[in-house]
Design a protein around this motif. Structure first.
Motif, PDB file in Angstrom:
ATOM      1  N   ASP A   1       0.695   4.273  -2.721  1.00 33.48           N
ATOM      2  CA  ASP A   1       0.538   5.695  -2.381  1.00 33.48           C
ATOM      3  C   ASP A   1       1.692   6.539  -2.928  1.00 33.48           C
ATOM      4  N   MET A   2       2.896   6.092  -2.634  1.00 32.29           N
ATOM      5  CA  MET A   2       4.067   6.948  -2.876  1.00 32.29           C
ATOM      6  C   MET A   2       4.576   6.869  -4.313  1.00 32.29           C
TER       7      MET A   2
ATOM      8  N   VAL B   1       0.836  -1.205   0.000  1.00 39.95           N
ATOM      9  CA  VAL B   1       0.000   0.000   0.000  1.00 39.95           C
ATOM     10  C   VAL B   1       0.868   1.250   0.000  1.00 39.95           C
ATOM     11  N   LYS B   2       2.015   1.161   0.643  1.00 41.71           N
ATOM     12  CA  LYS B   2       2.918   2.323   0.673  1.00 41.71           C
ATOM     13  C   LYS B   2       3.442   2.619  -0.736  1.00 41.71           C
TER      14      LYS B   2
ATOM     15  N   ILE C   1       0.511   9.292  -5.787  1.00 43.29           N
ATOM     16  CA  ILE C   1       0.959  10.687  -5.613  1.00 43.29           C
ATOM     17  C   ILE C   1       1.630  11.226  -6.876  1.00 43.29           C
TER      18      ILE C   1
END
Lengths: 217, 439
Positions: free
Chosen positions: B7-8, B3-4, B12
């Motif tokens: 997101d990253m 999940v990180k 983003i």
């Protein structure tokens, strides 16, 4: 050099911050780099976030840049037997069955930037895991986030769990989250509550000072 | 993919890329833009974003992705109207364009915390508002003396109780067929929602169930199980999303794009027949700031101009009910969403945290606004919003808590007490000077 490292952290450039840190290690003490470069940069990011000038992505990138740079600095600090003066140790997470993480992540960042040692347990964390981790790392504070009315009771579970094991007075318990308010914090016997993500650091420091447990100003 | 990393490394960067590519700028002086080209660029950016990013499933740690062709086909084929309710209370909710002369779909009520003692009276009061087309029923967080918690048997029982209370309240109001479209306000877990949806307790497929992702563009098996159940039953599924301004999407521009992108997630993943949006600012926690009004306004225009699905918006005021500030904030938000082509819902008072803090008079206000302001243009809405913000913006960080229903209503008759009526009349007169007509 401090200014350059601050700029790189604020820009979220871990590679640049690490490069600067590496090149300066011969001349500058690594702890000075943390105290004069990294920490002020993290604080600046936190302040800008509070003013609505930057947002979560920039904050997360700054946090990653911090971690990357610390990989360069930490071994040298260990060699010199130096360590960062920490305010307190915090175990933070979003309560059982709640999968919302943004507010919790921001609070974790703000606390790290303010000198707290933060252990982030992530989301959907049962009461037992909060307490287990707090015992393991000798924490001062347990901070529990809940974003839904139906997950708020799990904040109370943490307090009940602590009480059942005779550990309630050992920890400061902070609660927060979109639906949480002071009335709820009072009802469940939490020590502190922050309405905004930016409140957590001040509330924590105030409670630590009241209990004489602050390890710095 | 973790999940990180989603997101990253995926979400983003892509949000930043489309904001730059389509050159969006938020202007605080134009919280409710009237630029069709801007709205259309937001739509294109949202489609680019969704095609590249998809929806992340936290249960499998995999990304659910669709090709541009699949998204475009879904846009063409998705339901453009939702039918709610039964018999004489049956209504159709259709998409509406910005600057439309039509009266918006007026949805009343709230799924905020309410005690069991008051809940039945509240639903009956909502049902008595004849111009209300559909209703949200409260959330109860206690069954008897026991608190409910997500995923527990108590949550299932709370959902069943509220289902029964909701249906009974509407029957007492003389609108037994009126649709409840916020199932299950008392349940967060999928299993509780499905269990409380047994028809024995009063649920009907012509009601509506809100299926929630979490920020941003993520879903889990709990929500997907609800979709599987509701879709098989032929029930109305509502795609709800509360993108966070200041969160992963960044500032107002990125959050506007992500808010619009949820509509694609809605038609493809949630199989939605209707859509609810409630973007919210992380600091301060409400939706009546200039940035928030911009987000909800321009993203709604993007969807209403290009997708045309049944779409309504829910705002959160900083101030609590029975205060003048609440009505200023509510009017400001309603101006933006009304003119942008949305269906409207009561702006929730006091950030929806005060138990028994939502009042039937808030719902009366919503409907009177919806009817009285028919034909409101975005340009005029923007002018009114800027003037209203002068009344509340400096107080938004610490709005008044407001009053609870037992404090300002006669609970036997469910009529507002004189002090509330006086405050309401005064406020309505003031709002008239700002160009707000209530009907």
């Amino acid at each position: 050099m401090f200014e350059a490292i601050r700029g790189a952290i604020i820009d979220g450039s871990g590679a640049e911050a690490s490069r600067i840190a590496q090149s300066a290690l011969e001349e500058i003490d690594p702890l000075d780099m943390v105290n004069e470069g990294l920490m002020p940069a993290m604080n600046t990011v936190g302040e800008r976030f509070g003013r609505g000038e930057l947002f979560l992505p920039e904050m997360l990138e700054a946090a990653e840049a911090w971690e990357e740079t610390m990989k360069v600095l930490k071994p040298k600090m260990l060699e010199k037997e130096e360590s960062i003066l920490k305010v307190a140790t915090v175990v933070i997470g979003t309560v059982q069955t709640d999968i919302h993480e943004i507010g919790k992540n921001i609070v974790a960042y703000m606390m790290t930037a303010s000198g707290f040692e933060v252990h982030d347990m992530g989301i959907d964390v049962p009461a037992s895991k909060f307490v287990e981790k707090a015992e393991q790392v000798d924490a001062d504070i347990i901070a529990a986030s809940a974003i839904m009315t139906t997950t708020m009771p799990y904040q109370k579970d943490i307090i009940d769990y602590l009480e059942a094991r005779g550990l309630r007075n050992k920890y400061i318990v902070l609660v927060g989250g979109g639906v949480v308010n002071q009335d709820w914090a009072d009802e469940i016997g939490a020590d502190g509550y922050g309405e905004l993500v930016s409140d957590a650091v001040d509330v924590a420091k105030q409670l630590l000072a009241e209990r004489g447990r602050s390890r710095s100003d | 993919m973790s999940v990180k990393d989603f997101d990253m490394k995926v979400f983003i960067p892509k949000v930043r890329e489309v904001v730059k590519k389509y050159d969006f700028r938020f202007d605080p002086k134009t919280p409710c833009p009237w630029d069709d080209d801007l709205a259309d660029r937001i739509y294109q950016a949202a489609m680019d974003l969704y095609v590249d990013v998809g929806t992340y499933c936290t249960s499998t740690e995999r990304v659910i992705k669709f090709t541009r062709k699949e998204v475009e086909e879904a846009v063409y084929e998705c339901p453009k109207e939702a039918w709610f309710g039964e018999g004489p209370d049956r209504v159709v909710f259709k998409g509406r364009k910005p600057d439309s002369p039509d009266i918006p779909h007026c949805h009343v009520g709230s799924g905020t915390n309410t005690t069991e003692e008051v809940a039945l009276k509240m639903v009956e009061a909502y049902g008595r508002i004849t111009r209300a087309k559909t209703v949200s029923i409260p959330s109860v967080t206690q069954v008897g003396h026991l608190k409910t918690s997500s995923g527990s048997p108590m949550e299932t029982l709370a959902g069943i109780n509220m289902m029964r209370i909701g249906r009974e309240g509407l029957r007492r109001a003389g609108r037994p067929g009126m649709a409840i479209i916020n199932h299950m306000s008392s349940c967060a877990a999928g299993i509780s929602t499905v269990a409380a949806s047994h028809s024995e307790f009063g649920a009907r497929p012509s009601d509506g169930w809100l299926v929630a992702p979490h920020a941003e563009l993520k879903i889990d098996y709990s929500s997907l199980n609800q979709v599987a159940f509701l879709n098989s039953w032929g029930a109305n599924i509502g795609q709800e999303a509360g993108p966070i301004l200041g969160g992963y999407a960044g500032g107002p521009e990125g959050t506007a794009v992500v808010t619009a992108a949820y509509a694609f997630h809605g038609i493809l993943v949630a199989r939605a027949t209707y859509h609810l949006t409630y973007p919210i600012q992380i600091v301060p926690v409400c939706s009546t700031t200039p940035g928030m009004i911009f987000v909800v306004s321009i993203s709604s225009q993007a969807i209403n101009r290009n997708l045309g699905v049944p779409y309504y918006a829910l705002g959160y005021a900083s101030a609590g009910s029975a205060t003048k500030q609440y009505f200023y904030e509510a009017a400001s938000y309603l101006c933006a969403v009304h003119a942008s082509g949305m269906g409207i819902e009561d702006v929730h008072p006091n950030k929806a945290v005060l138990t028994n803090g939502a009042l039937p008079i808030d719902s009366e206000f919503t409907c009177a606004f919806g009817h009285g302001m028919a034909g409101l243009t975005r340009k005029e809405a923007n002018r009114i919003i800027l003037r209203l913000m002068e009344k509340y913006l400096d107080k938004i960080k610490d709005g008044p808590k407001g009053r609870t229903v037992d404090q300002v209503y006669d609970l036997d008759t469910m009529k507002p007490k004189d002090e509330l009526l006086k405050l309401y009349d005064e406020t309505v007169r003031e709002l008239r000077d700002y160009g707000i007509k209530l009907k």
